[in-house]
Motif scaffolding. Structure first.
Motif, PDB file in Angstrom:
ATOM      1  N   LYS A 154      37.865  50.832  51.842  1.00 47.68           N
ATOM      2  CA  LYS A 154      37.666  49.429  51.469  1.00 47.68           C
ATOM      3  C   LYS A 154      37.125  48.602  52.633  1.00 47.68           C
ATOM      4  O   LYS A 154      36.367  47.662  52.426  1.00 47.68           O
ATOM      5  CB  LYS A 154      38.986  48.841  50.961  1.00 47.68           C
ATOM      6  N   ALA A 155      37.491  48.945  53.854  1.00 49.09           N
ATOM      7  CA  ALA A 155      37.100  48.120  55.003  1.00 49.09           C
ATOM      8  C   ALA A 155      36.274  48.853  56.053  1.00 49.09           C
ATOM      9  O   ALA A 155      35.742  48.215  56.955  1.00 49.09           O
ATOM     10  CB  ALA A 155      38.349  47.525  55.665  1.00 49.09           C
ATOM     11  N   LYS A 156      36.168  50.193  55.918  1.00 44.94           N
ATOM     12  CA  LYS A 156      35.474  50.962  56.950  1.00 44.94           C
ATOM     13  C   LYS A 156      34.697  52.113  56.329  1.00 44.94           C
ATOM     14  O   LYS A 156      35.010  52.551  55.221  1.00 44.94           O
ATOM     15  CB  LYS A 156      36.489  51.512  57.967  1.00 44.94           C
ATOM     16  N   ILE A 157      33.693  52.577  57.075  1.00 39.87           N
ATOM     17  CA  ILE A 157      32.944  53.785  56.706  1.00 39.87           C
ATOM     18  C   ILE A 157      33.044  54.768  57.877  1.00 39.87           C
ATOM     19  O   ILE A 157      32.940  54.358  59.037  1.00 39.87           O
ATOM     20  CB  ILE A 157      31.460  53.488  56.428  1.00 39.87           C
ATOM     21  N   LEU A 158      33.241  56.040  57.562  1.00 45.14           N
ATOM     22  CA  LEU A 158      33.246  57.084  58.587  1.00 45.14           C
ATOM     23  C   LEU A 158      31.978  57.914  58.460  1.00 45.14           C
ATOM     24  O   LEU A 158      31.643  58.397  57.369  1.00 45.14           O
ATOM     25  CB  LEU A 158      34.473  57.988  58.432  1.00 45.14           C
ATOM     26  N   TYR A 159      31.267  58.049  59.581  1.00 45.81           N
ATOM     27  CA  TYR A 159      30.064  58.866  59.644  1.00 45.81           C
ATOM     28  C   TYR A 159      30.313  60.056  60.564  1.00 45.81           C
ATOM     29  O   TYR A 159      31.176  60.004  61.447  1.00 45.81           O
ATOM     30  CB  TYR A 159      28.888  58.057  60.203  1.00 45.81           C
ATOM     31  N   GLU A 160      29.515  61.098  60.363  1.00 47.55           N
ATOM     32  CA  GLU A 160      29.561  62.247  61.249  1.00 47.55           C
ATOM     33  C   GLU A 160      29.299  61.796  62.686  1.00 47.55           C
ATOM     34  O   GLU A 160      28.427  60.965  62.936  1.00 47.55           O
ATOM     35  CB  GLU A 160      28.475  63.230  60.810  1.00 47.55           C
ATOM     36  N   GLY A 161      30.053  62.348  63.618  1.00 48.97           N
ATOM     37  CA  GLY A 161      29.919  61.945  65.014  1.00 48.97           C
ATOM     38  C   GLY A 161      28.854  62.740  65.752  1.00 48.97           C
ATOM     39  O   GLY A 161      28.325  63.731  65.229  1.00 48.97           O
ATOM     40  N   PRO A 162      28.548  62.339  66.981  1.00 51.72           N
ATOM     41  CA  PRO A 162      27.506  63.015  67.764  1.00 51.72           C
ATOM     42  C   PRO A 162      27.909  64.399  68.263  1.00 51.72           C
ATOM     43  O   PRO A 162      27.059  65.241  68.513  1.00 51.72           O
ATOM     44  CB  PRO A 162      27.264  62.068  68.937  1.00 51.72           C
ATOM     45  N   GLU A 163      29.200  64.633  68.431  1.00 50.76           N
ATOM     46  CA  GLU A 163      29.661  65.962  68.825  1.00 50.76           C
ATOM     47  C   GLU A 163      30.735  66.448  67.857  1.00 50.76           C
ATOM     48  O   GLU A 163      31.360  65.648  67.177  1.00 50.76           O
ATOM     49  CB  GLU A 163      30.257  66.039  70.177  1.00 50.76           C
ATOM     50  N   PRO A 164      30.952  67.774  67.819  1.00 53.65           N
ATOM     51  CA  PRO A 164      32.020  68.303  66.948  1.00 53.65           C
ATOM     52  C   PRO A 164      33.362  67.656  67.296  1.00 53.65           C
ATOM     53  O   PRO A 164      33.651  67.404  68.469  1.00 53.65           O
ATOM     54  CB  PRO A 164      32.031  69.805  67.274  1.00 53.65           C
ATOM     55  N   GLY A 165      34.154  67.393  66.257  1.00 55.02           N
ATOM     56  CA  GLY A 165      35.470  66.799  66.484  1.00 55.02           C
ATOM     57  C   GLY A 165      35.447  65.299  66.657  1.00 55.02           C
ATOM     58  O   GLY A 165      36.466  64.691  67.005  1.00 55.02           O
ATOM     59  N   THR A 166      34.270  64.668  66.435  1.00 52.93           N
ATOM     60  CA  THR A 166      34.192  63.204  66.537  1.00 52.93           C
ATOM     61  C   THR A 166      33.627  62.622  65.253  1.00 52.93           C
ATOM     62  O   THR A 166      32.929  63.291  64.486  1.00 52.93           O
ATOM     63  CB  THR A 166      33.302  62.748  67.709  1.00 52.93           C
ATOM     64  N   LEU A 167      33.938  61.357  65.033  1.00 51.90           N
ATOM     65  CA  LEU A 167      33.376  60.576  63.924  1.00 51.90           C
ATOM     66  C   LEU A 167      32.972  59.215  64.465  1.00 51.90           C
ATOM     67  O   LEU A 167      33.452  58.780  65.520  1.00 51.90           O
ATOM     68  CB  LEU A 167      34.410  60.389  62.807  1.00 51.90           C
ATOM     69  N   ILE A 168      32.118  58.526  63.722  1.00 47.53           N
ATOM     70  CA  ILE A 168      31.795  57.134  64.022  1.00 47.53           C
ATOM     71  C   ILE A 168      32.441  56.279  62.938  1.00 47.53           C
ATOM     72  O   ILE A 168      32.239  56.503  61.740  1.00 47.53           O
ATOM     73  CB  ILE A 168      30.268  56.912  64.063  1.00 47.53           C
TER      74      ILE A 168
END
Length: 251
Positions: free
Chosen positions: A11-25
């Motif tokens: 509802k308030a945030k979006i998670l995107y694939e991160g630049p390295e494995p084990g990370t998200l934006i």
């Protein structure tokens, strides 16, 4: 610019694939919702403020040993975070009667509770996030007994720290909601704090007047939502790093 892979949108945030494995934006939206999405609005600048406040709080919690998913802020609306396996629970810590506990138990809003109380809610919008007990959590394998103990201990640590942090700037921490996730290291996992800490997830009252400085302003149509969020940021000393469009909110 390459199109990023969206992992999840809440509802308030979006998670995107991160630049390295084990990370998200983690991207903070301007969407405001209440009553499990029944009430909606766009509040310009809310995502910018919440990103900055959450960064401020998570960084300080890390410094006192409360491990969390925050790595660094990337820009006005985004932060780099560790990817975790989210435990499907909302952990609520209450210091003062407000919201659902006042309704459920017939308490007067603003009444101090005998001690800080921890409640668990099952994260499921379709069911309106029902309150659950430790028995439910272990029976349905949402979390193990040791994980529950770890979450409760961390929640109380966060409460102690945030109560002092906000008290120092004239704000009463009434209650707050946090979420936790698992990080895997080989065959073992550990629990860390995840999601966000902001006026979206805390009840914050001015210590002198009890004026609400949080999402209840949106829930109850009190107005001045962004101005109140901005006031929290100003008192925490992070206004100078806000864009000028936000700084104009409160004088």
């Amino acid at each position: 610019m390459t199109r990023r892979k969206k992992i999840y949108e809440g509802k308030a945030k979006i998670l995107y694939e991160g630049p390295e494995p084990g990370t998200l934006i983690q991207y903070f939206k301007d969407d405001a919702t209440a009553f499990n999405g029944e009430k909606k609005a766009q509040l310009e600048g809310k995502g910018v403020i919440n990103n900055r406040i959450s960064e401020y709080v998570m960084t300080r919690l890390n410094s006192i040993g409360v491990q969390n998913h925050f790595i660094r802020r990337l820009n006005l609306r985004e932060q780099l975070i560790k990817e975790v396996e989210i435990i499907p629970l909302e952990v609520v810590v209450r210091n003062i009667a407000a919201g659902s506990i006042a309704t459920r138990l017939g308490l007067t809003e603003g009444q101090p509770l005998p001690r800080s109380i921890i409640e668990f809610y099952y994260k499921e919008d379709k069911l309106n996030d029902p309150m659950v007990s430790e028995e439910h959590i272990t029976a349905f394998n949402w979390a193990a007994t040791q994980e529950i103990d770890d979450m409760m201990a961390m929640a109380l640590r966060v409460n102690d720290y945030l109560s002092g942090l906000f008290s120092g700037v004239g704000i009463t921490l009434v209650d707050f909601k946090i979420e936790f996730g698992r990080i895997y290291e080989g065959d073992f996992s550990r629990i860390i704090l995840a999601d966000e800490i902001s006026p979206d997830s805390c009840r914050l009252w001015d210590a002198a007047t009890n004026e609400k400085l949080d999402k209840d302003r949106f829930r109850r149509d009190l107005g001045n939502v962004i101005e109140s969020y901005t006031e929290v940021a100003r008192r925490l000393g992070i206004m100078k790093e806000m864009p000028t469009v936000i700084q104009g909110g409160v004088h």
